[in-house]
Design an enzyme around this catalytic site. Structure first.
Site, short mmCIF file in Angstrom:
data_model
loop_
_atom_site.label_atom_id
_atom_site.label_comp_id
_atom_site.label_asym_id
_atom_site.label_seq_id
_atom_site.Cartn_x
_atom_site.Cartn_y
_atom_site.Cartn_z
N TYR A 218 -13.24 7.49 -12.92
CA TYR A 218 -13.55 6.33 -12.22
C TYR A 218 -14.22 5.16 -13.06
O TYR A 218 -13.74 4.02 -13.28
CB TYR A 218 -14.30 6.50 -10.87
CG TYR A 218 -14.29 5.43 -9.91
CD1 TYR A 218 -13.34 4.99 -9.07
CD2 TYR A 218 -15.51 4.54 -9.97
CE1 TYR A 218 -13.34 3.99 -8.14
CE2 TYR A 218 -15.54 3.55 -9.11
CZ TYR A 218 -14.38 3.18 -8.09
OH TYR A 218 -14.71 2.01 -7.26
N LYS B 34 -12.31 1.66 -14.16
CA LYS B 34 -13.26 0.34 -13.76
C LYS B 34 -13.99 -0.48 -14.85
O LYS B 34 -13.94 -1.84 -15.02
CB LYS B 34 -14.23 0.59 -12.59
CG LYS B 34 -13.67 1.17 -11.41
CD LYS B 34 -12.65 0.20 -10.66
CE LYS B 34 -12.36 0.71 -9.48
NZ LYS B 34 -11.19 -0.31 -8.63
N ASP C 250 4.04 2.33 -4.16
CA ASP C 250 3.00 2.97 -4.99
C ASP C 250 2.98 2.13 -6.14
O ASP C 250 3.73 2.14 -6.83
CB ASP C 250 3.56 4.21 -5.36
CG ASP C 250 2.42 5.18 -5.96
OD1 ASP C 250 1.56 4.69 -6.76
OD2 ASP C 250 2.64 6.42 -5.93
N ASP D 192 0.74 -1.25 -0.01
CA ASP D 192 -0.17 -0.05 0.00
C ASP D 192 0.77 1.30 0.07
O ASP D 192 1.75 1.28 0.66
CB ASP D 192 -0.71 -0.11 1.33
CG ASP D 192 -2.08 1.04 1.00
OD1 ASP D 192 -3.15 0.20 1.03
OD2 ASP D 192 -1.94 2.14 1.05
N1 LIG Z 1 -15.65 0.81 -0.94
C1 LIG Z 1 -16.72 1.01 -1.93
O1 LIG Z 1 -17.95 1.15 -1.85
C2 LIG Z 1 -16.40 0.29 -3.09
C3 LIG Z 1 -17.28 -0.01 -4.08
C4 LIG Z 1 -16.73 -0.60 -5.31
C5 LIG Z 1 -15.41 -0.81 -5.70
N2 LIG Z 1 -14.43 -0.42 -4.75
C6 LIG Z 1 -13.02 -0.65 -4.96
O2 LIG Z 1 -12.58 -1.58 -4.06
C7 LIG Z 1 -11.09 -1.34 -3.94
C8 LIG Z 1 -10.77 -1.05 -2.54
O3 LIG Z 1 -11.27 0.12 -2.11
P1 LIG Z 1 -11.75 0.40 -0.45
O4 LIG Z 1 -13.06 0.60 -0.72
O5 LIG Z 1 -11.20 -0.87 0.30
O6 LIG Z 1 -11.01 1.73 -0.26
P2 LIG Z 1 -9.98 2.10 0.70
O7 LIG Z 1 -9.72 3.73 0.67
O8 LIG Z 1 -10.35 2.00 2.25
O9 LIG Z 1 -8.65 1.31 0.28
C9 LIG Z 1 -7.94 1.37 -0.76
C10 LIG Z 1 -6.54 1.21 -0.57
O10 LIG Z 1 -5.65 1.66 -1.67
C11 LIG Z 1 -4.49 2.19 -1.39
N3 LIG Z 1 -3.73 2.92 -2.44
C12 LIG Z 1 -4.31 4.11 -3.19
N4 LIG Z 1 -3.48 4.30 -4.35
C13 LIG Z 1 -2.47 3.37 -4.12
C14 LIG Z 1 -1.36 3.36 -4.78
N5 LIG Z 1 -0.93 4.11 -5.84
N6 LIG Z 1 -0.36 2.22 -4.67
C15 LIG Z 1 -0.80 1.50 -3.60
N7 LIG Z 1 -1.73 1.58 -2.76
C16 LIG Z 1 -2.72 2.54 -3.16
C17 LIG Z 1 -4.94 3.29 -0.51
O11 LIG Z 1 -3.85 3.76 0.33
C18 LIG Z 1 -5.91 2.50 0.40
O12 LIG Z 1 -5.26 1.85 1.57
C19 LIG Z 1 -10.85 -0.24 -4.96
O13 LIG Z 1 -10.32 -0.49 -6.23
C20 LIG Z 1 -12.32 0.39 -4.90
O14 LIG Z 1 -12.34 1.02 -6.37
C21 LIG Z 1 -14.91 0.19 -3.68
#
Ligand SMILES: NC(=O)c1ccc[n+]([C@@H]2O[C@H](COP(=O)([O-])OP(=O)(O)OC[C@H]3O[C@@H](n4cnc5c(N)ncnc54)[C@H](O)[C@@H]3O)[C@@H](O)[C@H]2O)c1
Length: 252
Positions: free
Chosen positions: A156, A160, A65, A39
């Site tokens: 986004y 996706k 990253d 992360d």
């Molecule tokens: N939460 C929702 O409602 C939801 C819905 C649909 C899809 N998603 C997808 O689920 C996935 C996880 O998201 P989440 O909801 O757990 O969000 P979150 O923000 O809690 O976790 C995402 C993590 O990705 C990390 N991250 C961001 N950019 C990065 C990079 N360049 N390199 C390494 N790490 C990086 C962030 O630091 C964070 O810890 C994402 O792909 C998101 O698009 C989430």
């Protein structure tokens, strides 16, 4: 259910410091996998480490990253023996619900880099080793924003949808080599994604609110991690190229 279905296997999880990625690290470690997680957020990884310790589990967590090729190389180099059974591309960012007419290049570039180019680079890095042994699973976390234009901004939604295209291409090209690639499309999940999800253009967000009004259920991160774990396990051996919606019925 086999509660140790990942015993003896290695998993690589991005976005390991929060939300779905963190829950995936915890679940896979509890199910017996050797887990390498990365992360960009070091504090998030420390929190993951504490949660693992509370379960008497551990993982190799790396600040990296995924938009930087050198960081991707460093993470892949940390895989024991250079081998991985399961790659879970979970890291992702939102785009503040920006419509294209209000979208700056830097926001577009960042969202595509994290949500699409990063996963492509990780797939590109691990597939050669998977091909040599004729097995491997990749799970890409897309979104219902990968299926519809009505729940996020242009960047986004484009990223996706692109991730689903990446998934299908790899499933087709490498399925015959024993590598399964699938995508998951969550709906609303209780995580920290709100950090990049404050609405910035009122008219666009108001249009999307019609979709949000249809949300039936907000999931917990572990409910999505459970699906990632299953898709990445041998129990899903006949599933390749699937795009699985996990939105509690939002899109139905
Ligand atoms: N939460 C929702 O409602 C939801 C819905 C649909 C899809 N998603 C997808 O689920 C996935 C996880 O998201 P989440 O909801 O757990 O969000 P979150 O923000 O809690 O976790 C995402 C993590 O990705 C990390 N991250 C961001 N950019 C990065 C990079 N360049 N390199 C390494 N790490 C990086 C962030 O630091 C964070 O810890 C994402 O792909 C998101 O698009 C989430």
């Amino acid at each position: 259910m086999n509660t140790l279905r990942h015993a003896g296997r290695t998993a690589l999880v991005t976005g390991a410091g929060s939300g779905i990625g963190q829950a995936t690290v915890l679940r896979l470690a509890k199910e017996g996998a050797t887990v390498v997680g990365c992360d960009v957020d070091t504090a998030g990884l420390e929190a993951t480490e504490q949660l693992l310790a509370a379960e008497s589990c551990k993982a190799h967590l790396i600040t990296a990253d995924i938009t930087a090729q050198a960081d991707v190389d460093r993470v892949v180099a940390a895989l024991p023996g250079g081998w991985v059974d399961l790659l879970a591309n979970v890291a992702g960012v939102m785009d503040h619900f920006l419509p294209v007419t209000e979208l700056a290049d830097d926001v577009w570039d960042r969202v595509i880099a994290v949500n699409l180019t990063g996963p492509m680079r990780l797939c590109r890095a691990v597939i050669p080793a998977m091909r040599t042994t004729g097995s491997g699973a990749i799970v890409n976390v897309s979104s219902i924003g990968g299926l519809t234009g009505s729940v996020a901004g242009t960047a986004y939604v484009s990223s996706k949808h692109g991730l689903i295209g990446l998934t299908r291409s790899l499933a087709f090209l490498y399925g015959p080599d024993g590598i399964r690639t699938n995508a998951i499309c969550p709906g609303a999940v209780r995580t920290n994604i709100g950090r990049t999800a404050s609405p910035e253009v009122e008219w666009a967000y108001r249009r999307m609110e019609q979709s949000f009004a249809r949300t039936t259920r907000t999931a917990e991160s572990d409910e999505i991690a459970a699906l990632i774990s299953w898709l990445g396990s041998a129990e899903a051996n006949n599933v390749n190229g699937a795009v699985i919606t996990a939105d509690g019925g939002w899109m139905s």
